[in-house]
Design a protein around this motif. Structure first.
Motif, PDB file in Angstrom:
ATOM      1  N   ASN A 123      14.610   4.026   0.975  1.00  0.00           N
ATOM      2  CA  ASN A 123      13.446   3.550   1.812  1.00  0.00           C
ATOM      3  C   ASN A 123      12.978   2.306   1.010  1.00  0.00           C
ATOM      4  O   ASN A 123      12.676   1.335   1.554  1.00  0.00           O
ATOM      5  N   ILE A 162       7.642  -3.109  12.894  1.00  0.00           N
ATOM      6  CA  ILE A 162       7.009  -2.323  11.933  1.00  0.00           C
ATOM      7  C   ILE A 162       6.002  -2.761  11.119  1.00  0.00           C
ATOM      8  O   ILE A 162       5.862  -4.141  10.661  1.00  0.00           O
ATOM      9  N   ASP A 163       4.954  -2.042  11.237  1.00  0.00           N
ATOM     10  CA  ASP A 163       3.821  -2.210  10.146  1.00  0.00           C
ATOM     11  C   ASP A 163       3.833  -1.516   8.923  1.00  0.00           C
ATOM     12  O   ASP A 163       3.567  -0.357   8.600  1.00  0.00           O
ATOM     13  N   LEU A 164       4.213  -2.350   8.006  1.00  0.00           N
ATOM     14  CA  LEU A 164       4.732  -1.817   6.583  1.00  0.00           C
ATOM     15  C   LEU A 164       3.253  -1.512   5.761  1.00  0.00           C
ATOM     16  O   LEU A 164       3.332  -0.635   4.918  1.00  0.00           O
ATOM     17  N   ARG A 215       0.882   0.362   7.562  1.00  0.00           N
ATOM     18  CA  ARG A 215       0.477   1.529   8.016  1.00  0.00           C
ATOM     19  C   ARG A 215       1.626   2.774   7.939  1.00  0.00           C
ATOM     20  O   ARG A 215       1.434   3.725   7.585  1.00  0.00           O
ATOM     21  N   ARG A 216       2.976   2.116   7.650  1.00  0.00           N
ATOM     22  CA  ARG A 216       4.089   3.383   7.779  1.00  0.00           C
ATOM     23  C   ARG A 216       4.415   3.226   6.492  1.00  0.00           C
ATOM     24  O   ARG A 216       4.829   2.247   5.894  1.00  0.00           O
ATOM     25  N   THR A 217       4.729   4.291   5.937  1.00  0.00           N
ATOM     26  CA  THR A 217       5.147   4.329   4.679  1.00  0.00           C
ATOM     27  C   THR A 217       6.693   4.759   4.312  1.00  0.00           C
ATOM     28  O   THR A 217       7.398   4.486   3.425  1.00  0.00           O
ATOM     29  N   ASN A 218       7.111   5.276   5.465  1.00  0.00           N
ATOM     30  CA  ASN A 218       8.512   5.599   5.557  1.00  0.00           C
ATOM     31  C   ASN A 218       9.332   4.573   6.589  1.00  0.00           C
ATOM     32  O   ASN A 218       9.649   5.177   7.586  1.00  0.00           O
ATOM     33  N   ALA A 219       9.738   3.763   6.221  1.00  0.00           N
ATOM     34  CA  ALA A 219      10.495   2.703   7.010  1.00  0.00           C
ATOM     35  C   ALA A 219      11.889   3.059   7.394  1.00  0.00           C
ATOM     36  O   ALA A 219      12.412   2.889   8.356  1.00  0.00           O
ATOM     37  N   SER A 275      12.794   6.313   7.853  1.00  0.00           N
ATOM     38  CA  SER A 275      12.897   7.200   9.136  1.00  0.00           C
ATOM     39  C   SER A 275      12.576   6.627  10.469  1.00  0.00           C
ATOM     40  O   SER A 275      13.143   6.731  11.265  1.00  0.00           O
ATOM     41  N   TYR A 276      11.617   5.490  10.332  1.00  0.00           N
ATOM     42  CA  TYR A 276      11.581   4.612  11.596  1.00  0.00           C
ATOM     43  C   TYR A 276      12.896   4.237  11.986  1.00  0.00           C
ATOM     44  O   TYR A 276      12.886   4.295  13.346  1.00  0.00           O
ATOM     45  N   GLN A 317      15.330   6.703  13.542  1.00  0.00           N
ATOM     46  CA  GLN A 317      14.740   6.815  15.022  1.00  0.00           C
ATOM     47  C   GLN A 317      15.319   6.022  15.894  1.00  0.00           C
ATOM     48  O   GLN A 317      15.688   6.402  17.054  1.00  0.00           O
TER      49      GLN A 317
END
Length: 123
Positions: free
Chosen positions: A17, A78-80, A82-86, A88-89, A92
């Motif tokens: 990550n 992706i909003d880095l 707000r999202r801590t786990n890029a 997994s994003y 998916q």
């Protein structure tokens, strides 16, 4: 006994990550995907494709390419903050891309029976 496995550098085949977030930040600053981000997405799509069974290697290759295209077209979304786990994003997104590729290739292969065939007396 089999041949010994040659020593090779597997660190280039591994994505975590932190590495992915670093490359995403570089790419957002440049406003284009870096070569390293592109390579990471190729590895990610290829590794995620191992979770499915395909009819042929050509189908696998086509689905991996479709997943790669999905990854490359969605990397800016992706909003880095707000999202801590890029990781997994994007995993998916790769899974969804593989499924879309499979449906594109095999969506018309559904087994159907015509109604006229059901009511024929010779059957």
């Amino acid at each position: 006994m089999g041949k010994p496995i040659p020593n090779r550098d597997t660190s280039r085949d591994y994505i975590n990550n932190d590495m992915l977030v670093t490359e995403l930040k570089k790419s957002k600053e440049l406003d284009r995907a870096t070569d390293e981000l592109s390579r990471m997405f190729q590895i990610l799509a290829k590794k995620v494709s191992r979770s499915f069974i395909y009819d042929s290697n050509d189908d696998r290759y086509d689905c991996v390419q479709h997943a790669y295209v999905c990854l490359m077209s969605n990397w800016k979304k992706i909003d880095l903050e707000r999202r801590t786990n890029a990781f997994s994003y994007f995993t998916q997104i790769a899974l969804n891309g593989l499924r879309q590729g499979w449906n594109t290739l095999n969506g018309k292969k559904k087994q159907t029976i015509s109604i006229s065939r059901i009511f024929e007396e010779d059957v």
